[in-house]
Design an enzyme around this catalytic site. Structure first.
Site, PDB file in Angstrom:
ATOM      1  N   CYS A   1       0.825  -1.213   0.000  1.00  0.00           N
ATOM      2  CA  CYS A   1       0.000   0.000   0.000  1.00  0.00           C
ATOM      3  C   CYS A   1       0.858   1.261   0.000  1.00  0.00           C
ATOM      4  CB  CYS A   1      -0.935   0.002   1.208  1.00  0.00           C
ATOM      5  SG  CYS A   1      -1.972   1.470   1.272  1.00  0.00           S
TER       6      CYS A   1
ATOM      7  N   CYS B   1      -0.566   4.196   1.919  1.00  0.00           N
ATOM      8  CA  CYS B   1      -0.390   4.133   3.376  1.00  0.00           C
ATOM      9  C   CYS B   1       1.048   4.432   3.774  1.00  0.00           C
ATOM     10  CB  CYS B   1      -0.711   2.733   3.907  1.00  0.00           C
ATOM     11  SG  CYS B   1      -2.140   1.964   3.171  1.00  0.00           S
ATOM     12  N   ASP B   2       2.005   3.884   3.037  1.00  0.00           N
ATOM     13  CA  ASP B   2       3.390   3.864   3.522  1.00  0.00           C
ATOM     14  C   ASP B   2       4.360   4.719   2.708  1.00  0.00           C
ATOM     15  OD1 ASP B   2       2.554   2.038   5.439  1.00  0.00           O
ATOM     16  OD2 ASP B   2       2.861   0.342   4.101  1.00  0.00           O
TER      17      ASP B   2
END
Ligand code: NAP
Length: 327
Positions: free
Chosen positions: A150, A153-154
């Site tokens: 992801c 997200c990261d």
């Protein structure tokens, strides 16, 4: 993971075990939420079980450019949030709980979660698909600590760093391009010498000076001591192995349907997807499936939403045609 919060009030009223629903929808991605919107508007007594990611895959996507109605594109988490709010607006009861088992051999059908057992006259299975993993040494060890599926997200953690993206489809390219906002270099490792991604994404990737491509190669190992330091890749044409230094690895090699709990209850195809007909009916009358869990071919948001709508309309028809089953 993305800290995705709903801005609309959640209906976390725990339904009683005794209550039998007309419809339980399993999964709160685009298919499940669209089914919920249609069921809610049809005044079908519906429970929606939303798993760990409300809104489904869009909630983990940077920008969605191909969902009609948003000519400038829309951020995935915002679109996901809008889906949830719309389902809530039409009175669908939403519970945040993951399904652990089902029994489709009895009527009403039984759906179990960690904390409750629910009954329903019809079910729509819309639990989607999860990212496929490489299955190489180092992947599990560093997952969440340098290995991710992801970028939304990261990606932020890789400012001015080097990252490897594995895969050659739309996801690898879109998320690789997203990562160029942070990383100083994005190295895409693909097992062939041609991308699978849509042409417009390919053009953007080739034009981006931060993107580099390693063709005909597979990742054999993710390397590191405390943190990721790189990947060992093997060139499939020459057989040679080499090391690419990197601080993070993002894996986008496709999706797998979440159908383990349906094995032996619903007909699955050889790749594990639920078999449906054009009315989204499964092998069990009264059980329908929608979205990526039954779609190995298109896996598009708009298609998932469309199949969710069909499934809900067929549920309405089913409940009308077989009232003896649920009175
Ligand atoms: P995908 O299209 O199935 O692509 C997976 C990629 O990973 C392929 O390039 C494949 O190589 C490679 N791959 C598969 N297994 C591998 C392995 N074990 N080792 C190394 N490489 C491997 O998956 P996706 O990119 O996640 O997309 C899934 C679906 O969602 C597609 O239908 C896509 O169009 C759709 N999608 C659409 C958008 C959009 O905005 N339009 C965004 C994201 C996803 P090969 O090419 O050699 O098979």
């Amino acid at each position: 993971m993305l800290d995705f919060k709903l801005t609309t009030p959640q209906r976390e009223v725990r339904p009683s075990d005794e209550e039998t629903y007309d419809l339980i929808i399993l999964g709160g991605g685009p298919a499940g939420l669209t089914a919920a919107i249609y069921a809610g508007r049809a005044r079908i007594h519906t429970l929606l079980l939303v798993g760990p990611l409300p809104g489904g895959q869009p909630a983990n996507t940077d920008v969605v450019e191909n969902f009609p109605g948003f000519p400038e594109g829309i951020e995935g988490p915002e679109l996901a949030q809008r889906f949830v709010a719309q389902a809530e607006r039409f009175g669908v009861q939403i519970v945040h709980d993951s399904v652990t088992g089902v029994d489709f051999s009895v009527r009403p059908f039984i759906v179990r979660t960690d904390s409750a057992t629910y009954r329903a006259h019809t079910v729509i299975v819309a639990m989607g698909a999860v990212p496929r993993r490489l299955g190489v040494p180092g992947e599990d060890r560093f997952f969440g600590r340098g290995v991710s599926t992801c970028a939304t997200c990261d990606g932020f953690f890789y400012r001015d760093k080097r990252v490897v993206v594995v895969g050659g489809g739309d996801s690898a390219i879109i998320e690789g391009l997203y990562l160029t906002r942070f990383a100083r270099e994005v190295i895409l490792v693909h097992r062939r010498d041609q991308l699978r991604a849509t042409q417009i994404y390919q053009e953007r990737a080739f034009a981006n000076p931060k993107m580099r491509f390693v063709w005909d190669s597979v990742v054999e190992e993710i390397l590191g001591e405390k943190t990721v330091t790189g990947v060992r890749v093997r060139n499939l044409k020459t057989g040679e192995s080499s090391v690419i230094e990197a601080d993070g690895v993002f894996i986008y090699i496709g999706m797998e349907p979440q159908t383990q709990i349906f094995a032996g209850q619903l007909e699955l195809n050889e790749r594990g997807y639920i078999v449906t007909d054009r009315y989204q009916r499964t092998s069990v009358p009264g059980v329908f499936a929608a979205g990526d869990i039954q779609d190995p071919r298109y896996r598009q948001l708009v298609v998932a939403a469309g199949t969710g709508a069909i499934a809900a309309m067929e549920v309405e028809r089913f409940l009308e045609m077989y009232p003896q089953n649920h009175q």
